[in-house]
Design an enzyme around this catalytic site. Sequence first.
Site, PDB file in Angstrom:
ATOM      1  N   LYS A 173       0.446  -3.446  15.063  1.00  0.00           N
ATOM      2  CA  LYS A 173       1.238  -4.505  14.727  1.00  0.00           C
ATOM      3  C   LYS A 173       2.640  -4.617  14.969  1.00  0.00           C
ATOM      4  O   LYS A 173       3.659  -3.849  14.607  1.00  0.00           O
ATOM      5  CB  LYS A 173       1.213  -4.808  13.057  1.00  0.00           C
ATOM      6  CG  LYS A 173       1.586  -6.075  12.776  1.00  0.00           C
ATOM      7  CD  LYS A 173       1.936  -6.401  11.206  1.00  0.00           C
ATOM      8  CE  LYS A 173       3.435  -6.310  10.858  1.00  0.00           C
ATOM      9  NZ  LYS A 173       4.234  -7.326  11.848  1.00  0.00           N
ATOM     10  N   GLU A 226       9.976   6.590  10.080  1.00  0.00           N
ATOM     11  CA  GLU A 226      11.173   6.436  10.902  1.00  0.00           C
ATOM     12  C   GLU A 226      12.062   5.043  10.612  1.00  0.00           C
ATOM     13  O   GLU A 226      11.942   4.106  10.871  1.00  0.00           O
ATOM     14  CB  GLU A 226      11.060   6.590  12.325  1.00  0.00           C
ATOM     15  CG  GLU A 226      10.684   8.018  12.968  1.00  0.00           C
ATOM     16  CD  GLU A 226      11.468   9.127  12.506  1.00  0.00           C
ATOM     17  OE1 GLU A 226      12.871   8.864  12.399  1.00  0.00           O
ATOM     18  OE2 GLU A 226      10.899  10.226  12.254  1.00  0.00           O
ATOM     19  N   GLU A 279      23.245   0.255   6.487  1.00  0.00           N
ATOM     20  CA  GLU A 279      22.754  -0.280   7.660  1.00  0.00           C
ATOM     21  C   GLU A 279      23.191  -1.747   8.172  1.00  0.00           C
ATOM     22  O   GLU A 279      22.399  -2.354   7.679  1.00  0.00           O
ATOM     23  CB  GLU A 279      21.519   0.168   8.167  1.00  0.00           C
ATOM     24  CG  GLU A 279      21.184   0.288   9.562  1.00  0.00           C
ATOM     25  CD  GLU A 279      19.988   0.778  10.002  1.00  0.00           C
ATOM     26  OE1 GLU A 279      18.771   0.094   9.405  1.00  0.00           O
ATOM     27  OE2 GLU A 279      19.676   1.525  11.025  1.00  0.00           O
ATOM     28  N   CYS A 329      18.694   2.038  15.867  1.00  0.00           N
ATOM     29  CA  CYS A 329      18.861   2.829  14.932  1.00  0.00           C
ATOM     30  C   CYS A 329      19.715   3.881  15.250  1.00  0.00           C
ATOM     31  O   CYS A 329      20.560   4.747  14.275  1.00  0.00           O
ATOM     32  CB  CYS A 329      17.595   3.696  14.827  1.00  0.00           C
ATOM     33  SG  CYS A 329      16.055   2.504  14.395  1.00  0.00           S
TER      34      CYS A 329
HETATM   35  P1  ADP Z   1      12.719  -5.184  10.816  1.00  0.00           P
HETATM   36  O1  ADP Z   1      14.040  -5.536  10.706  1.00  0.00           O
HETATM   37  O2  ADP Z   1      12.678  -4.144  12.079  1.00  0.00           O
HETATM   38  O3  ADP Z   1      11.588  -6.036  11.106  1.00  0.00           O
HETATM   39  P2  ADP Z   1      10.991  -4.044   8.974  1.00  0.00           P
HETATM   40  O4  ADP Z   1      11.285  -2.732   8.291  1.00  0.00           O
HETATM   41  O5  ADP Z   1      11.332  -5.183   7.804  1.00  0.00           O
HETATM   42  O6  ADP Z   1      12.249  -4.058   9.872  1.00  0.00           O
HETATM   43  O7  ADP Z   1       9.752  -4.326   9.529  1.00  0.00           O
HETATM   44  C1  ADP Z   1       9.395  -3.212  10.469  1.00  0.00           C
HETATM   45  C2  ADP Z   1       8.126  -3.663  10.772  1.00  0.00           C
HETATM   46  O8  ADP Z   1       7.086  -3.331   9.639  1.00  0.00           O
HETATM   47  C3  ADP Z   1       7.473  -5.315  11.168  1.00  0.00           C
HETATM   48  O9  ADP Z   1       6.550  -4.907  12.168  1.00  0.00           O
HETATM   49  C4  ADP Z   1       7.197  -5.852  10.120  1.00  0.00           C
HETATM   50  O10 ADP Z   1       6.292  -7.005  10.040  1.00  0.00           O
HETATM   51  C5  ADP Z   1       6.475  -4.411   9.235  1.00  0.00           C
HETATM   52  N1  ADP Z   1       6.326  -4.748   7.766  1.00  0.00           N
HETATM   53  C6  ADP Z   1       7.648  -5.184   6.927  1.00  0.00           C
HETATM   54  N2  ADP Z   1       6.877  -5.072   5.698  1.00  0.00           N
HETATM   55  C7  ADP Z   1       5.856  -4.540   5.699  1.00  0.00           C
HETATM   56  C8  ADP Z   1       4.894  -3.994   4.648  1.00  0.00           C
HETATM   57  N3  ADP Z   1       5.128  -4.177   3.145  1.00  0.00           N
HETATM   58  N4  ADP Z   1       3.692  -3.571   4.876  1.00  0.00           N
HETATM   59  C9  ADP Z   1       3.546  -3.135   6.332  1.00  0.00           C
HETATM   60  N5  ADP Z   1       4.439  -3.681   7.225  1.00  0.00           N
HETATM   61  C10 ADP Z   1       5.238  -4.374   7.007  1.00  0.00           C
END
Ligand code: ADP
Length: 485
Positions: free
Chosen positions: A173, A250, A386, A284
């Site tokens: 995803k 990470e 961050e 990062c």
């Molecule tokens: P970013 O600001 O890089 O989107 P996130 O940590 O919010 O940082 O998201 C990183 C990835 O994790 C994205 O692909 C997001 O859709 C997915 N994601 C966010 N929340 C969840 C969750 N609770 N469970 C699984 N995947 C998630």
Amino acid sequence: MSERGVFIGRHVVPRDREFYEIRNPADTRQVIAKFPRLRRDDAREAINIAKDSFVKWSKTLPVERARILYKVADVIESRADEMAKTLTLEEGKTVPDSMFEVVRTINLLRFYAGLITRGEGKVIQSQDKNTIIMTTREPLGVISVITPWNFPLSLPAWKIIPAIATGNTVVWKPASITPTIAYELVKAFYDAGLPEGVLNLVTGSASEVGDELVTNKDIDAITFTGSLQTGKEINEKVGRLNRFIRVQLELGGKNAMVLSRNGDVNLAVELTVRSAFGLTGQACTATSRFLIPEDMHDEVLGKLVERTKKIVVGNGLRNGVDMGPLASKEQYDKILSYIEIGKSEGAKLIYGGQPIRGSEEFDHGYFVTPTIFDGVTPDMRIAKEEIFGPVLAVMTYRTLDEAIDIVNSTEYGLIAGIVTRDISEAAKFIEDAKVGVVKVNKPTIGLEPWVPYGGVKGSGNDMYKEMGEEAIEFFTRIKATYIGY
Ligand code: ADP
């Protein structure tokens, strides 16, 4: 703009799903593509297919898997310019920075193709006669790959490639705002002859598709890169299910660059500016704190501002641009709010700190100026959290011990840099910085794919490294065999 598909076993365009638009962050009038918002059932189907495909793929000889990976590298090489352009249109970074991701992906493919062909275990001397003991490595099964938008190509690649190389199958995803380059990567795998179902791509929301990729009982391991907050959520969800699966998290960083009294000032300024404002600070590995000796403050600050003024901000497609827009409205609002937080905390805004407006190039994108705050103290939010944008906090110190304490004072522990000519100082810094990666006289941004990577403290759960030979450890388990004869 035509509707794009996903890969659930094979390429499909799910017409009965809602499609959402991907827009260029440098010019939001431009729609790049439309992708389906998949539902939980679609993710479930992709996981089932990955599970079925694992049976055959895990038995494929490493040399055959390597053959396909080499071919994927060739396919990507032949599409390098086009892929770099797509990445820039979708994420906003400059074309040279996008090309860097493309090249890194090609390098990762060839590196793991070579490595996997040599797949190795151990032979261990037994305490019994006529006994051979050996260890072999086996793939885990179905891997959930969940990735952010800031390195939308090379970061997923450094997870997906070793996963597939070692015989696992993947359901990926990508971040909601960068599915187009994700699509191009998966397409390259299939165009190179990857068997159906080995790599699946599902687009959609974190709450539905992301959640399924974390909680489905047929997932054998999760590799995630993203924010600390989301990392904690995923960790909690897996914990609640009480399943013993591997989870690689990470997370963020609040990386510091320290200029020592014995360091080259011009080099420190150059490395800091490149690492703070390159990639629009959306890495990062970005430098977000610059620590300078108190008695050198005025000299260094002057040079820092002079160098920062030379940064050309603009559309990443344009030649000569150093810094593109922020990747989304969400990021844009977040960065501007952090600038307000910095001001309200009493830090001195000495450069930038504004959106860029007033010309055709800037009026439709998420552009902000590179921003420098001086007089930042470790207790301020802009020194601790961050920000993930082009905002640099300048801090001063008196002794190297104090500098190291400041470096270690945040909840993160990803990368730390020092500029010094003194080898004992460098050695002390290497030993005492509580981080996963140390850079001496080098920028904090810029990693090499053959080198293990990963943070400590809030920067990751620190169980396995990514990239390098070490990535193989996450994606395989060890089996011990005793043979009597
Ligand atoms: P970013 O600001 O890089 O989107 P996130 O940590 O919010 O940082 O998201 C990183 C990835 O994790 C994205 O692909 C997001 O859709 C997915 N994601 C966010 N929340 C969840 C969750 N609770 N469970 C699984 N995947 C998630």
